[in-house]
Design a protein around this motif. Sequence first.
Motif, PDB file in Angstrom:
ATOM      1  N   THR A  98     -36.911  13.842  30.486  1.00  0.00           N
ATOM      2  CA  THR A  98     -36.776  13.913  31.936  1.00  0.00           C
ATOM      3  C   THR A  98     -36.658  15.368  32.359  1.00  0.00           C
ATOM      4  O   THR A  98     -36.219  16.209  31.570  1.00  0.00           O
ATOM      5  CB  THR A  98     -35.544  13.124  32.421  1.00  0.00           C
ATOM      6  OG1 THR A  98     -35.499  13.145  33.854  1.00  0.00           O
ATOM      7  CG2 THR A  98     -34.259  13.734  31.886  1.00  0.00           C
ATOM      8  N   SER A  99     -37.025  15.631  33.587  1.00  0.00           N
ATOM      9  CA  SER A  99     -36.841  16.963  34.154  1.00  0.00           C
ATOM     10  C   SER A  99     -35.672  16.968  35.146  1.00  0.00           C
ATOM     11  O   SER A  99     -35.363  17.998  35.729  1.00  0.00           O
ATOM     12  CB  SER A  99     -38.120  17.417  34.863  1.00  0.00           C
ATOM     13  OG  SER A  99     -38.472  16.487  35.875  1.00  0.00           O
ATOM     14  N   GLU A 100     -35.044  15.825  35.304  1.00  0.00           N
ATOM     15  CA  GLU A 100     -33.941  15.690  36.249  1.00  0.00           C
ATOM     16  C   GLU A 100     -32.616  16.107  35.604  1.00  0.00           C
ATOM     17  O   GLU A 100     -32.479  16.115  34.385  1.00  0.00           O
ATOM     18  CB  GLU A 100     -33.863  14.243  36.743  1.00  0.00           C
ATOM     19  CG  GLU A 100     -35.110  13.809  37.494  1.00  0.00           C
ATOM     20  CD  GLU A 100     -35.114  12.322  37.804  1.00  0.00           C
ATOM     21  OE1 GLU A 100     -34.312  11.584  37.197  1.00  0.00           O
ATOM     22  OE2 GLU A 100     -35.926  11.903  38.653  1.00  0.00           O
ATOM     23  N   SER A 101     -31.659  16.423  36.450  1.00  0.00           N
ATOM     24  CA  SER A 101     -30.353  16.826  35.943  1.00  0.00           C
ATOM     25  C   SER A 101     -29.281  15.774  36.202  1.00  0.00           C
ATOM     26  O   SER A 101     -28.237  15.774  35.563  1.00  0.00           O
ATOM     27  CB  SER A 101     -29.924  18.156  36.589  1.00  0.00           C
ATOM     28  OG  SER A 101     -29.864  18.006  38.000  1.00  0.00           O
ATOM     29  N   ASP A 102     -29.557  14.875  37.139  1.00  0.00           N
ATOM     30  CA  ASP A 102     -28.579  13.855  37.511  1.00  0.00           C
ATOM     31  C   ASP A 102     -29.144  12.476  37.195  1.00  0.00           C
ATOM     32  O   ASP A 102     -30.133  12.046  37.825  1.00  0.00           O
ATOM     33  CB  ASP A 102     -28.243  13.971  39.002  1.00  0.00           C
ATOM     34  CG  ASP A 102     -27.045  13.121  39.375  1.00  0.00           C
ATOM     35  OD1 ASP A 102     -26.809  12.930  40.587  1.00  0.00           O
ATOM     36  OD2 ASP A 102     -26.345  12.637  38.466  1.00  0.00           O
ATOM     37  N   ALA A 119     -43.064  11.428  34.605  1.00  0.00           N
ATOM     38  CA  ALA A 119     -42.316  10.182  34.523  1.00  0.00           C
ATOM     39  C   ALA A 119     -41.362  10.236  33.335  1.00  0.00           C
ATOM     40  O   ALA A 119     -41.635  10.869  32.325  1.00  0.00           O
ATOM     41  CB  ALA A 119     -43.279   9.008  34.377  1.00  0.00           C
ATOM     42  N   GLN A 120     -40.252   9.543  33.513  1.00  0.00           N
ATOM     43  CA  GLN A 120     -39.279   9.530  32.434  1.00  0.00           C
ATOM     44  C   GLN A 120     -39.697   8.555  31.332  1.00  0.00           C
ATOM     45  O   GLN A 120     -40.291   7.518  31.604  1.00  0.00           O
ATOM     46  CB  GLN A 120     -37.915   9.108  32.972  1.00  0.00           C
ATOM     47  CG  GLN A 120     -37.320  10.080  33.970  1.00  0.00           C
ATOM     48  CD  GLN A 120     -37.841   9.875  35.369  1.00  0.00           C
ATOM     49  OE1 GLN A 120     -38.361   8.808  35.687  1.00  0.00           O
ATOM     50  NE2 GLN A 120     -37.722  10.891  36.192  1.00  0.00           N
ATOM     51  N   THR A 121     -39.374   8.915  30.110  1.00  0.00           N
ATOM     52  CA  THR A 121     -39.637   8.028  28.973  1.00  0.00           C
ATOM     53  C   THR A 121     -38.399   7.954  28.093  1.00  0.00           C
ATOM     54  O   THR A 121     -37.596   8.899  28.042  1.00  0.00           O
ATOM     55  CB  THR A 121     -40.820   8.515  28.114  1.00  0.00           C
ATOM     56  OG1 THR A 121     -40.535   9.830  27.649  1.00  0.00           O
ATOM     57  CG2 THR A 121     -42.108   8.520  28.913  1.00  0.00           C
ATOM     58  N   VAL A 122     -38.265   6.829  27.422  1.00  0.00           N
ATOM     59  CA  VAL A 122     -37.152   6.602  26.501  1.00  0.00           C
ATOM     60  C   VAL A 122     -37.731   6.168  25.165  1.00  0.00           C
ATOM     61  O   VAL A 122     -38.568   5.264  25.120  1.00  0.00           O
ATOM     62  CB  VAL A 122     -36.198   5.520  27.041  1.00  0.00           C
ATOM     63  CG1 VAL A 122     -35.080   5.242  26.042  1.00  0.00           C
ATOM     64  CG2 VAL A 122     -35.625   5.948  28.390  1.00  0.00           C
ATOM     65  N   THR A 123     -37.277   6.798  24.083  1.00  0.00           N
ATOM     66  CA  THR A 123     -37.820   6.511  22.760  1.00  0.00           C
ATOM     67  C   THR A 123     -36.710   6.065  21.810  1.00  0.00           C
ATOM     68  O   THR A 123     -35.709   6.757  21.641  1.00  0.00           O
ATOM     69  CB  THR A 123     -38.508   7.748  22.167  1.00  0.00           C
ATOM     70  OG1 THR A 123     -39.550   8.176  23.047  1.00  0.00           O
ATOM     71  CG2 THR A 123     -39.115   7.428  20.805  1.00  0.00           C
ATOM     72  N   GLN A 124     -36.912   4.911  21.227  1.00  0.00           N
ATOM     73  CA  GLN A 124     -36.023   4.427  20.169  1.00  0.00           C
ATOM     74  C   GLN A 124     -36.873   4.366  18.904  1.00  0.00           C
ATOM     75  O   GLN A 124     -37.774   3.544  18.797  1.00  0.00           O
ATOM     76  CB  GLN A 124     -35.454   3.061  20.526  1.00  0.00           C
ATOM     77  CG  GLN A 124     -34.512   3.095  21.707  1.00  0.00           C
ATOM     78  CD  GLN A 124     -33.980   1.715  22.054  1.00  0.00           C
ATOM     79  OE1 GLN A 124     -34.343   1.147  23.083  1.00  0.00           O
ATOM     80  NE2 GLN A 124     -33.120   1.185  21.213  1.00  0.00           N
ATOM     81  N   SER A 125     -36.575   5.228  17.972  1.00  0.00           N
ATOM     82  CA  SER A 125     -37.449   5.404  16.816  1.00  0.00           C
ATOM     83  C   SER A 125     -37.161   4.426  15.671  1.00  0.00           C
ATOM     84  O   SER A 125     -37.896   4.392  14.683  1.00  0.00           O
ATOM     85  CB  SER A 125     -37.324   6.834  16.289  1.00  0.00           C
ATOM     86  OG  SER A 125     -35.982   7.101  15.950  1.00  0.00           O
ATOM     87  N   GLN A 126     -36.098   3.645  15.817  1.00  0.00           N
ATOM     88  CA  GLN A 126     -35.729   2.702  14.758  1.00  0.00           C
ATOM     89  C   GLN A 126     -36.022   1.272  15.225  1.00  0.00           C
ATOM     90  O   GLN A 126     -35.248   0.717  15.993  1.00  0.00           O
ATOM     91  CB  GLN A 126     -34.239   2.824  14.436  1.00  0.00           C
ATOM     92  CG  GLN A 126     -33.780   4.223  14.094  1.00  0.00           C
ATOM     93  CD  GLN A 126     -32.299   4.422  14.410  1.00  0.00           C
ATOM     94  OE1 GLN A 126     -31.844   3.990  15.462  1.00  0.00           O
ATOM     95  NE2 GLN A 126     -31.571   5.058  13.524  1.00  0.00           N
ATOM     96  N   PRO A 127     -37.106   0.667  14.767  1.00  0.00           N
ATOM     97  CA  PRO A 127     -37.398  -0.703  15.204  1.00  0.00           C
ATOM     98  C   PRO A 127     -36.330  -1.693  14.722  1.00  0.00           C
ATOM     99  O   PRO A 127     -36.042  -2.671  15.405  1.00  0.00           O
ATOM    100  CB  PRO A 127     -38.741  -1.007  14.547  1.00  0.00           C
ATOM    101  CG  PRO A 127     -39.318   0.310  14.193  1.00  0.00           C
ATOM    102  CD  PRO A 127     -38.146   1.222  13.931  1.00  0.00           C
ATOM    103  N   GLU A 128     -35.756  -1.399  13.550  1.00  0.00           N
ATOM    104  CA  GLU A 128     -34.798  -2.334  12.966  1.00  0.00           C
ATOM    105  C   GLU A 128     -33.770  -1.565  12.134  1.00  0.00           C
ATOM    106  O   GLU A 128     -34.100  -0.576  11.469  1.00  0.00           O
ATOM    107  CB  GLU A 128     -35.555  -3.319  12.081  1.00  0.00           C
ATOM    108  CG  GLU A 128     -34.766  -4.521  11.676  1.00  0.00           C
ATOM    109  CD  GLU A 128     -35.626  -5.576  11.019  1.00  0.00           C
ATOM    110  OE1 GLU A 128     -36.777  -5.765  11.465  1.00  0.00           O
ATOM    111  OE2 GLU A 128     -35.147  -6.211  10.069  1.00  0.00           O
TER     112      GLU A 128
END
Lengths: 117, 116
Positions: B27-31, B1-10
């Motif tokens: 992700t393992s996808e290319s598009d 599954a894809q994940t998105v990480t934002q490491s700066q809370p503020e």
Amino acid sequence: DARVTQTPRHKVTEMGQEVTMRCQPILGHNTVFWYRQTMMQGLELLAYFRNRAPLDDSGMPKDRFSAEMPDATLATLKIQPSEPRDSAVYFCASGLSGLAKRTGELFFGEGSRLTVL
Amino acid sequence: AQTVTQSQPEMSVQEAETVTLSCTYDTSESDYYLFWYKQPPSRQMILVIRQEAYKQQNATENRFSVNFQKAAKSFSLKISDSQLGDAAMYFCAYRSAIEYGNKLVFGAGTILRVKS
């Protein structure tokens, strides 16, 4: 100016009551999404539809939540019975998929803020 | 599954200065597509900028630009000449271009404060 319309904007209810939220997607969009936003969990996908068929509702508590698209202009999210932990902002979004997906963007409604006492 | 990480809370920025918000994804996808959405106190989700993965050129929209590093799976947002109206929560989001996998996956968000 095409937009996603959600009702109600605000809802305060007692625990155990039924809550129904409605969404009118942008005309011509073939995908509709329901997201829930809370401080603790952020934005969670509850369910989504493509051409009115449910594709994924794995994020939704099945015992109390249900999502439907009676027709292409209306999506509903129902909670029965509601609980205090359901208090959140619920967003509906619509977009295009398949050959018509173009930019991939989703358009969001203004959200329904639900408070369950 | 894809994940998105934002490491700066503020993050904070002085008015008229430049700020960069970070985002990485897996992700393992290319598009696929990547987005930055802005959510002001009104809670309306507003699209700031989009990037299509097959395009090498970084997207720009007026004062907003991205640094898209596909190999590193990084997608940062730069806001130039920051304005008070830029204060909001910013979400990085991923959407697969695959027919049946195209839900939007969000990061946890970064609160941007703009000081006058």
